[in-house]
Design a protein around this motif. Sequence first.
Motif, PDB file in Angstrom:
ATOM      1  N   ARG A  12     -15.367 -51.486  -0.060  1.00 33.66           N
ATOM      2  CA  ARG A  12     -15.262 -51.950   1.156  1.00 33.66           C
ATOM      3  C   ARG A  12     -13.977 -51.746   2.174  1.00 33.66           C
ATOM      4  O   ARG A  12     -13.318 -52.343   1.835  1.00 33.66           O
ATOM      5  N   ASP A  13     -13.529 -50.344   2.429  1.00 34.86           N
ATOM      6  CA  ASP A  13     -12.586 -49.872   3.461  1.00 34.86           C
ATOM      7  C   ASP A  13     -11.563 -50.281   1.978  1.00 34.86           C
ATOM      8  O   ASP A  13     -10.711 -50.052   3.132  1.00 34.86           O
ATOM      9  N   ARG A  16      -9.525 -45.872  -0.881  1.00 36.16           N
ATOM     10  CA  ARG A  16      -8.262 -45.224  -0.376  1.00 36.16           C
ATOM     11  C   ARG A  16      -6.967 -46.182  -1.670  1.00 36.16           C
ATOM     12  O   ARG A  16      -6.322 -45.573  -2.338  1.00 36.16           O
ATOM     13  N   THR A  34     -13.161 -37.537   4.676  1.00 33.58           N
ATOM     14  CA  THR A  34     -13.586 -38.518   5.078  1.00 33.58           C
ATOM     15  C   THR A  34     -15.013 -38.540   5.631  1.00 33.58           C
ATOM     16  O   THR A  34     -15.799 -37.877   5.647  1.00 33.58           O
ATOM     17  N   GLU A  46     -16.093 -45.669  11.261  1.00 37.51           N
ATOM     18  CA  GLU A  46     -15.678 -45.040   9.872  1.00 37.51           C
ATOM     19  C   GLU A  46     -15.326 -43.788   9.784  1.00 37.51           C
ATOM     20  O   GLU A  46     -15.251 -43.300   8.670  1.00 37.51           O
ATOM     21  N   LYS A  49     -12.598 -43.504   6.688  1.00 41.26           N
ATOM     22  CA  LYS A  49     -13.298 -44.168   5.824  1.00 41.26           C
ATOM     23  C   LYS A  49     -13.533 -42.709   4.253  1.00 41.26           C
ATOM     24  O   LYS A  49     -13.737 -42.009   4.655  1.00 41.26           O
ATOM     25  N   ASP A  67     -15.813 -45.317  -0.142  1.00 40.83           N
ATOM     26  CA  ASP A  67     -16.046 -46.281   0.817  1.00 40.83           C
ATOM     27  C   ASP A  67     -17.887 -46.380   1.508  1.00 40.83           C
ATOM     28  O   ASP A  67     -18.131 -45.647   1.510  1.00 40.83           O
ATOM     29  N   ASN A  70     -20.431 -49.222   6.855  1.00 43.00           N
ATOM     30  CA  ASN A  70     -20.907 -50.606   7.177  1.00 43.00           C
ATOM     31  C   ASN A  70     -21.860 -51.028   7.295  1.00 43.00           C
ATOM     32  O   ASN A  70     -21.666 -52.263   6.960  1.00 43.00           O
TER      33      ASN A  70
END
Length: 138
Positions: A12-13, A16, A34, A46, A49, A67, A70
């Motif tokens: 979750r986020d 990276r 991404t 997003e 992400k 990721d 959302n």
Amino acid sequence: MATLLNPYISFRDTAREAMDFYQSVLGGEVKRNTFAEFQVSEDPAEADKIMHSQLETPGGLTLMAADVPNGQDHSVGDNIAISLSGEDESELRGYFEGLSAGGTVQVPFEQAPWGDMFGMFTDKFGIPWMVNGVAPEA
């Protein structure tokens, strides 16, 4: 390219940051894409992400991560899947069909926005899988 079997971790986020950490310990090279690069989300939050990242080490280790969008659930401990990837589409299609039998297909094995053949399913034992057939280079 031989068919690879490797873990695929969802974050979750923090994909990276996590992949940078794993690279610092394991070595190798990380490649990332991404959500914006493949236009797979209409949510501007997003855009940066990580839709897909892959660490390949000199010793032959492969680790993939992304990721979670959302709108999808994310539970630490349930955030890992098995990934099969390679160039032999018929071999991978056979694995997809065989391993998904009796399970639940979330994404049929078909052409994805990035050009590869891709599918996702949960097998009859509750294990999530992703299968990616790399598109031949033109």
